[in-house]
Design an enzyme around this catalytic site. Structure first.
Site, PDB file in Angstrom:
ATOM      1  N   ASP A   1      -1.614  13.488  22.088  1.00  0.00           N
ATOM      2  CA  ASP A   1      -0.557  12.968  21.252  1.00  0.00           C
ATOM      3  C   ASP A   1      -0.790  13.568  19.745  1.00  0.00           C
ATOM      4  OD1 ASP A   1       0.836  11.402  23.102  1.00  0.00           O
ATOM      5  OD2 ASP A   1       0.592   9.672  22.097  1.00  0.00           O
TER       6      ASP A   1
ATOM      7  N   ARG B   1      -5.628  18.320  23.840  1.00  0.00           N
ATOM      8  CA  ARG B   1      -4.279  18.122  24.469  1.00  0.00           C
ATOM      9  C   ARG B   1      -4.149  16.678  24.416  1.00  0.00           C
ATOM     10  NH1 ARG B   1      -6.177  22.315  27.315  1.00  0.00           N
ATOM     11  NH2 ARG B   1      -4.643  23.991  27.837  1.00  0.00           N
TER      12      ARG B   1
ATOM     13  N   ALA C   1      -4.634   9.553  21.497  1.00  0.00           N
ATOM     14  CA  ALA C   1      -4.476   9.678  22.644  1.00  0.00           C
ATOM     15  C   ALA C   1      -4.453  11.043  23.470  1.00  0.00           C
ATOM     16  CB  ALA C   1      -2.823   9.344  23.030  1.00  0.00           C
TER      17      ALA C   1
ATOM     18  N   ASP D   1       0.817  -1.096   0.043  1.00  0.00           N
ATOM     19  CA  ASP D   1       0.047  -0.033   0.071  1.00  0.00           C
ATOM     20  C   ASP D   1       0.870   1.247  -0.039  1.00  0.00           C
ATOM     21  OD1 ASP D   1      -2.489  -1.236   0.027  1.00  0.00           O
ATOM     22  OD2 ASP D   1      -2.531  -1.420   2.084  1.00  0.00           O
ATOM     23  N   GLY D   2       1.881   1.252   0.491  1.00  0.00           N
ATOM     24  CA  GLY D   2       2.969   2.288   0.737  1.00  0.00           C
ATOM     25  C   GLY D   2       3.424   2.744  -0.664  1.00  0.00           C
TER      26      GLY D   2
HETATM   27  P1  NAD Z   1       3.577   0.944   5.473  1.00  0.00           P
HETATM   28  O1  NAD Z   1       3.371   0.670   3.663  1.00  0.00           O
HETATM   29  O2  NAD Z   1       4.157  -0.193   6.312  1.00  0.00           O
HETATM   30  O3  NAD Z   1       1.742   0.823   5.947  1.00  0.00           O
HETATM   31  C1  NAD Z   1       1.464   0.492   7.153  1.00  0.00           C
HETATM   32  C2  NAD Z   1       0.465  -0.329   7.203  1.00  0.00           C
HETATM   33  O4  NAD Z   1      -0.636   0.172   6.702  1.00  0.00           O
HETATM   34  C3  NAD Z   1       0.407  -1.644   5.888  1.00  0.00           C
HETATM   35  O5  NAD Z   1       0.123  -2.690   6.567  1.00  0.00           O
HETATM   36  C4  NAD Z   1      -0.272  -1.249   4.757  1.00  0.00           C
HETATM   37  O6  NAD Z   1      -0.956  -2.252   4.284  1.00  0.00           O
HETATM   38  C5  NAD Z   1      -1.491  -0.550   5.734  1.00  0.00           C
HETATM   39  N1  NAD Z   1      -2.306   0.404   5.142  1.00  0.00           N
HETATM   40  C6  NAD Z   1      -2.098   1.517   4.191  1.00  0.00           C
HETATM   41  N2  NAD Z   1      -2.900   2.223   3.744  1.00  0.00           N
HETATM   42  C7  NAD Z   1      -4.137   1.455   3.936  1.00  0.00           C
HETATM   43  C8  NAD Z   1      -5.396   1.457   3.937  1.00  0.00           C
HETATM   44  N3  NAD Z   1      -6.000   2.557   3.304  1.00  0.00           N
HETATM   45  N4  NAD Z   1      -6.260   0.636   4.332  1.00  0.00           N
HETATM   46  C9  NAD Z   1      -5.843  -0.416   4.929  1.00  0.00           C
HETATM   47  N5  NAD Z   1      -4.324  -0.658   5.326  1.00  0.00           N
HETATM   48  C10 NAD Z   1      -3.570   0.226   4.867  1.00  0.00           C
HETATM   49  O7  NAD Z   1       3.641   2.317   5.828  1.00  0.00           O
HETATM   50  P2  NAD Z   1       3.950   3.430   4.979  1.00  0.00           P
HETATM   51  O8  NAD Z   1       4.553   3.309   3.804  1.00  0.00           O
HETATM   52  O9  NAD Z   1       4.701   4.562   5.821  1.00  0.00           O
HETATM   53  O10 NAD Z   1       2.404   3.847   5.086  1.00  0.00           O
HETATM   54  C11 NAD Z   1       1.695   5.063   5.467  1.00  0.00           C
HETATM   55  C12 NAD Z   1       0.574   4.432   5.966  1.00  0.00           C
HETATM   56  O11 NAD Z   1       0.804   3.756   7.090  1.00  0.00           O
HETATM   57  C13 NAD Z   1      -0.210   5.761   6.319  1.00  0.00           C
HETATM   58  O12 NAD Z   1      -1.015   6.538   5.481  1.00  0.00           O
HETATM   59  C14 NAD Z   1      -0.872   5.272   7.679  1.00  0.00           C
HETATM   60  O13 NAD Z   1      -2.548   5.035   7.388  1.00  0.00           O
HETATM   61  C15 NAD Z   1      -0.429   3.809   8.077  1.00  0.00           C
HETATM   62  N6  NAD Z   1       0.075   4.095   9.490  1.00  0.00           N
HETATM   63  C16 NAD Z   1      -0.536   3.492  10.248  1.00  0.00           C
HETATM   64  C17 NAD Z   1      -0.517   3.480  11.680  1.00  0.00           C
HETATM   65  C18 NAD Z   1      -1.241   2.823  12.682  1.00  0.00           C
HETATM   66  O14 NAD Z   1      -2.046   1.934  12.299  1.00  0.00           O
HETATM   67  N7  NAD Z   1      -0.837   2.696  13.986  1.00  0.00           N
HETATM   68  C19 NAD Z   1       0.497   4.215  12.310  1.00  0.00           C
HETATM   69  C20 NAD Z   1       1.367   4.955  11.191  1.00  0.00           C
HETATM   70  C21 NAD Z   1       1.149   4.971   9.803  1.00  0.00           C
END
Ligand code: NAD
Length: 275
Positions: free
Chosen positions: A152, A150, A187, A45-46
């Site tokens: 994260d 307030r 948070a 997805d990234g």
């Molecule tokens: P990445 O490609 O490792 O993505 C992180 C995870 O998010 C992967 O498992 C990916 O399949 C999933 N993902 C991404 N878009 C998705 C969607 N629309 N629906 C379902 N799953 C999805 O990391 P990256 O390249 O830095 O991707 C950035 C994305 O990671 C951000 O847009 C954010 O949504 C996600 N993210 C998630 C968390 C969390 O769930 N705690 C934290 C930070 C970022």
């Protein structure tokens, strides 16, 4: 029809890209990096998020499709062993000039600094976090104060992104046929002194949310996978992007809720008594 491939850079993705070039060439599609009609992302997805940001100035004319080379992705929903089928269906669509697409809404953010206003788009979400201290920000909806936050941070997601970071924050999954954005807290601090709403909220199009971070805070801003640290932000307005959507090429039906089930639940047939 012209196409380009964006890949993750690992061996499997590169091999698949070569196979795809070879297969799609048989259908007369032209490889074109500057102005393609279809962008195939190979990776996760990234990788598709990278492709989106690379081509975000051409969203009117480009449709995206993704093959995943790791775990099943949400955007990258074709398997590596389906590359031949994908090329065949894309080739047929090109020959019949019948490219079917689904359109998903995006979130637009307008960042106001002393220098002016910058506009950005995100496919999944944008987040605002404190870097070295708790984020303190006033949140206004349609120009009226809602709360002083307030905690994260705050995550503002699209329906497509509702299954990503937003889901980890307890936000609702929103069908991408709804033109909406969702605001979810990261948070928040809630006690006798500080209070936030505590529930994710969904704004329809034409509504907007303004955030006013406390002056001179170090802020970490993310737009999908891109993070930047800033201390010049006066306010950020977010809303459903007007007149701009992302298009995904659909060469076979794969309804959103089936994707949700496959990504998060897996296939679990019920027993005979369906209990
Ligand atoms: P990445 O490609 O490792 O993505 C992180 C995870 O998010 C992967 O498992 C990916 O399949 C999933 N993902 C991404 N878009 C998705 C969607 N629309 N629906 C379902 N799953 C999805 O990391 P990256 O390249 O830095 O991707 C950035 C994305 O990671 C951000 O847009 C954010 O949504 C996600 N993210 C998630 C968390 C969390 O769930 N705690 C934290 C930070 C970022």
């Amino acid at each position: 029809m012209k196409y380009n491939v964006i890949h993750r850079g690992d061996d499997i993705s590169i091999q698949l890209m070569h196979s795809f070039h070879r297969l799609i060439g048989q259908y007369g599609l032209v490889h074109e990096e500057e102005h393609p009609d279809v962008v195939l992302s190979i990776g996760g997805d990234g990788t598709l998020l990278h492709a989106f940001h690379q081509y975000k100035e051409q969203l009117e004319t480009i449709a995206f499709v993704g093959i995943h080379t790791g775990r099943l992705g949400f955007f990258a929903d074709w398997k590596p062993d389906e590359v031949e089928l994908l090329a065949e269906l894309m080739g047929e669509a090109a020959q019949q000039n019948d490219l079917r697409v689904v359109k998903y809404p995006l979130v637009e953010i307008q960042i106001t600094t002393a220098q002016g206003i910058e506009t950005q788009l995100a496919l999944n979400e944008f987040t605002l976090k404190g870097v070295d201290a708790t984020l303190v920000a006033q949140l206004h909806i349609n120009d009226e104060l809602l709360e002083t936050f307030r905690g994260d941070g705050i995550c503002i997601s699209t329906p497509a992104g509702s299954t990503a970071y937003n889901k980890s924050l307890g936000g609702a999954i929103v069908h991408p046929s709804l033109d909406a954005i969702q605001i979810a807290e990261i948070a928040s601090i809630n006690n006798r002194v500080f209070r936030t709403l505590g529930s994710p909220i969904i704004l329809p199009k034409h509504h907007h949310c303004d955030m006013y971070p406390r002056a001179n805070q170090n802020i970490l801003l993310s737009l999908d996978h891109v993070y930047t640290q800033r201390n010049d932000i006066l306010s950020i307005r977010s809303m459903v992007a007007a007149g701009k959507k992302v298009k995904f090429a659909r060469f076979r039906p794969f309804p959103f809720w089936s994707r949700v089930r496959e990504a998060f639940i897996g296939y679990e047939p019920l027993g005979e008594n369906k209990s």
